[in-house]
Structure formats: structure tokens, C-alpha cells
Design a protein around this motif. Sequence first.
Motif, PDB file in Angstrom:
ATOM      1  N   PHE A 191      48.299  31.429  37.528  1.00  0.00           N
ATOM      2  CA  PHE A 191      47.819  30.471  36.533  1.00  0.00           C
ATOM      3  C   PHE A 191      46.450  30.850  35.964  1.00  0.00           C
ATOM      4  N   PRO A 192      45.506  31.365  36.771  1.00  0.00           N
ATOM      5  CA  PRO A 192      44.273  31.887  36.165  1.00  0.00           C
ATOM      6  C   PRO A 192      44.536  33.015  35.164  1.00  0.00           C
ATOM      7  N   ALA A 193      45.447  33.915  35.512  1.00  0.00           N
ATOM      8  CA  ALA A 193      45.774  35.008  34.590  1.00  0.00           C
ATOM      9  C   ALA A 193      46.416  34.482  33.317  1.00  0.00           C
ATOM     10  N   LEU A 194      47.245  33.471  33.434  1.00  0.00           N
ATOM     11  CA  LEU A 194      47.883  32.872  32.265  1.00  0.00           C
ATOM     12  C   LEU A 194      46.859  32.171  31.378  1.00  0.00           C
ATOM     13  N   ALA A 195      45.862  31.551  32.000  1.00  0.00           N
ATOM     14  CA  ALA A 195      44.803  30.900  31.225  1.00  0.00           C
ATOM     15  C   ALA A 195      43.984  31.908  30.428  1.00  0.00           C
ATOM     16  N   THR A 247      43.013  42.813  39.978  1.00  0.00           N
ATOM     17  CA  THR A 247      44.368  42.243  39.993  1.00  0.00           C
ATOM     18  C   THR A 247      44.503  41.127  38.972  1.00  0.00           C
ATOM     19  N   LEU A 248      43.491  40.267  38.880  1.00  0.00           N
ATOM     20  CA  LEU A 248      43.506  39.197  37.892  1.00  0.00           C
ATOM     21  C   LEU A 248      43.549  39.763  36.470  1.00  0.00           C
ATOM     22  N   PRO A 289      37.028  34.259  44.552  1.00  0.00           N
ATOM     23  CA  PRO A 289      35.903  35.101  44.993  1.00  0.00           C
ATOM     24  C   PRO A 289      35.997  36.528  44.445  1.00  0.00           C
ATOM     25  N   GLY A 290      35.754  36.659  43.148  1.00  0.00           N
ATOM     26  CA  GLY A 290      35.825  37.965  42.521  1.00  0.00           C
ATOM     27  C   GLY A 290      34.473  38.424  42.006  1.00  0.00           C
ATOM     28  N   ILE A 291      34.522  39.430  41.120  1.00  0.00           N
ATOM     29  CA  ILE A 291      33.300  39.999  40.565  1.00  0.00           C
ATOM     30  C   ILE A 291      32.538  38.970  39.723  1.00  0.00           C
ATOM     31  N   GLY A 310      51.204  35.207  48.276  1.00  0.00           N
ATOM     32  CA  GLY A 310      50.344  34.053  48.028  1.00  0.00           C
ATOM     33  C   GLY A 310      49.136  34.417  47.172  1.00  0.00           C
ATOM     34  N   PHE A 311      48.615  35.607  47.369  1.00  0.00           N
ATOM     35  CA  PHE A 311      47.472  36.092  46.586  1.00  0.00           C
ATOM     36  C   PHE A 311      47.840  36.214  45.108  1.00  0.00           C
ATOM     37  N   VAL A 312      48.972  36.857  44.821  1.00  0.00           N
ATOM     38  CA  VAL A 312      49.400  37.039  43.427  1.00  0.00           C
ATOM     39  C   VAL A 312      49.790  35.706  42.808  1.00  0.00           C
ATOM     40  N   PHE A 313      50.437  34.845  43.581  1.00  0.00           N
ATOM     41  CA  PHE A 313      50.863  33.548  43.039  1.00  0.00           C
ATOM     42  C   PHE A 313      49.656  32.679  42.691  1.00  0.00           C
TER      43      PHE A 313
END
Length: 318
Positions: A183-187, A100-101, A264-266, A176-179
Motif C-alpha cells: 500500500f505504501p508503494a501504491l500510494a 524494495t519500496l 524504517p527506511g532511508i 509479510g515485508f512485501v505485503f
Amino acid sequence: MRFILRRIIIAFITLFLVSVLCFLTFNVIRGDAASALGGMQVSSEQLEVLREDMGLNRSIFSRYIDWLLMFISGNPGNSYFFRGEDVSVLISQRLMVTVTLAMLSLFFIVVISLSVSLLTVKKEGNIIDISVNILTAAGISTPGFFLGLLFIFIFGFTFRLFVPGYFIDYNDSIFGFVFYLFFPALAIAIPNSAILIKFLRGSLFQELQSDYVRTARSKGAGRFYILHRHVLKNACLPAVTMLGMIIAEVFSGSIIIEQVFTIPGIGRLLITAIGSRDYPLIQALMVYIAFIVVIANTMADIVIMIIDPRIKRTGKII
């Protein structure tokens, strides 16, 4: 069809080489998983028994063949660090977060790159074009983790749009998960968007100097029509190839960004596995990441073949 088949064969060979190199890399360095699990207080006899139980005293070749057969069958083994938990379960629990990220980052990259490139190429040399050039240079030179820290300070602590470190699981709240991943995705997206903007703008300007553009202008076609009807399609051919390479950057950048935002991802799972010398988990993660990157590049080549009819005739990317 021959072109697609060749790309698929190359993808399988690449994945095989990645698995071999990954396996060899973590088996030639000093220390092993038994030492990491045993700690400083374990005796040499206990360490040998532990290596025997974990199968680390066998040859590298036999261990690799066993692991490869298990991986192909869908069972990459059990984790050393997580007390024998199935590796596939550990990965599946975190895969949704990282994918998703990555997808959100790619969405931002495509939208930002296309809109900014088309905006600036319409009027070359104006204040917008100069500002975009400056911001693009700044974006390329700014690492994603620095933008992540900046976003945490500005939007987390100052404006309080989200709580840094308080991750919301998708099972609790999709919104809430997508929101939280916004900002991490934008970074991740900003530095890669800057690279793609530079690449796409250069390709657009090059196409605008082509003979077919001059012919279209001589027939009375406007700049807007030429740009969107003819130039954009041809300019996107090399950009699609670059986007396939950017996907690799997105996944490598997500490893660091997940640490910055405590996601908490890969990426966090991979760092934990490397620190504990959890070979089954490391090898499975590396192959899964390589699989995604290789498939993305293969799909990019296939999309270019569909867009450009010359590749259908020659079987080669021009």
C-alpha cells in the motif's frame, strides 16, 4: 561508446556538485551538531571542547576534503546522533527497505501506465477513455501522503488487511515485508502513474498520426498490429526519459510515505539526521540518493540510445 562515456562523465560531475552543495548547505545555517548534542544546559567552554572533538572548528574546505576522501574510500564517517556508529552500517540496515519500496512503486508505475494507456488509446473518446482522463487528472492532483493516509484508514482500520505502524522486517517474513510495502508503494505509484499515462497517451496519439502509420494502414495492417509492432516502441522513447525523472519523484515521495506508514527506511533516517544536525549521515544519505537518481537517468539515456538507432549515429538524444 562516446555517448555512454559522456553520460558517465556528466553523472560523476553531478554527484560531485551534489556533495559540495549538500556540505555547504548544512554548514552555513545557524547552529551545529555540537549544539544539538550538547543541549540547552551545556556551557560555552564545554561546547568548544565538544566542537574540538568533533572537528567542527576547522575550515569548511578542510572538512569537506577529509569527508570526500573518506567517502571515496568507503568510510563516510561516524554518526554524531547515533553515538559514533558507522554511517555505512546505519544506511545498509535501512537501504533494503527503501530500495524494495522504490522498486515495487516503479513496478506499479510501469504496469499501470502501459496497460491503461494502451487500453484507452485503442478507442479514443469512449466511456473508458473519458473515465481514465478524469481519474488521471485526479491522480495528478492528489499528493502521495494523502493517499497513504486514505489507504491506512480504508485498508488498515476498516478492512484490517494490515496493522498500521506494525512493520514486518524482511528477516522475519519476506511475504509479510512485501505485503506491508504494497500500500505504501501504491500510494507513491498512483500520482506518478497518472503523470506517465498523460505523457504516454499523448505520445501514442502523436505517433498514430505519423506517415508510417498511414503507410501501414494502406498496406492493410490492422490497428492492433500497428500499435504494438510500431507505434508503442517509438512512443516509449520520451516515456523512458520521463520514467528516469519519475524515479527521483519516487525516492523523494518515499521519504514522506515512510513517515506516514512508519517504515524504517532511508527517508526516516534522513529526517532524523536533519533534525539532529548529523552532518556525516546527512551528507552520505544525500549523495547515496543522488547516486541512485543520477544512475537511473543515465541508464534511461542509454536505453533510449539502444532503442533509437538515430542516437547511435548522432550521439544526441533527439
